[in-house]
Design a protein around this motif. Structure first.
Motif, short mmCIF file in Angstrom:
data_model
loop_
_atom_site.label_atom_id
_atom_site.label_comp_id
_atom_site.label_asym_id
_atom_site.label_seq_id
_atom_site.Cartn_x
_atom_site.Cartn_y
_atom_site.Cartn_z
N PRO A 272 47.97 23.31 55.60
CA PRO A 272 47.89 22.62 54.31
C PRO A 272 47.36 23.50 53.18
N LYS A 273 46.38 24.34 53.42
CA LYS A 273 45.84 25.22 52.38
C LYS A 273 46.88 26.24 51.92
N ALA B 261 49.99 28.75 47.93
CA ALA B 261 51.08 29.74 47.92
C ALA B 261 52.26 29.26 47.09
N ALA B 262 52.81 30.16 46.32
CA ALA B 262 54.03 29.88 45.57
C ALA B 262 55.24 30.07 46.47
N ALA B 263 55.14 31.03 47.40
CA ALA B 263 56.24 31.31 48.32
C ALA B 263 55.67 31.98 49.57
N GLU C 251 53.00 34.72 48.52
CA GLU C 251 52.76 34.98 47.10
C GLU C 251 51.88 33.85 46.60
N HIS C 252 50.72 34.18 46.08
CA HIS C 252 49.81 33.13 45.64
C HIS C 252 50.18 32.61 44.25
N LYS C 253 49.82 31.36 44.01
CA LYS C 253 50.06 30.75 42.71
C LYS C 253 49.04 31.28 41.71
#
Length: 62
Positions: free
Chosen positions: A29-30, A35-37, A56-58
């Motif tokens: 869930p985290k 994450a964006a992707a 890829e983090h938001k």
């Protein structure tokens, strides 16, 4: 990163399941929240398989 592949008796309800071809991936869930992707790369050399996961983090306003 450690990976637990023994799932018998584990509570998997918080995880989202994604299926690609014949591979089932459980996403925490985290990771979904931050994450964006997420990219999964699988390579095979003879009888060995290599898995690589990248996220890829938001970007959030600071």
């Amino acid at each position: 990163m450690s990976v637990d592949t023994y799932l018998k008796g584990k509570n998997l309800s918080p995880y989202q399941t994604v299926e690609q071809d014949d591979v089932k991936i459980l996403v925490a869930p985290k990771l979904i929240q931050w994450a964006a992707a997420v990219h999964l790369d699988v390579k095979q050399f003879l009888i060995f398989k290599s898995f690589r996961v990248g996220a890829e983090h938001k970007h959030a306003p600071t």
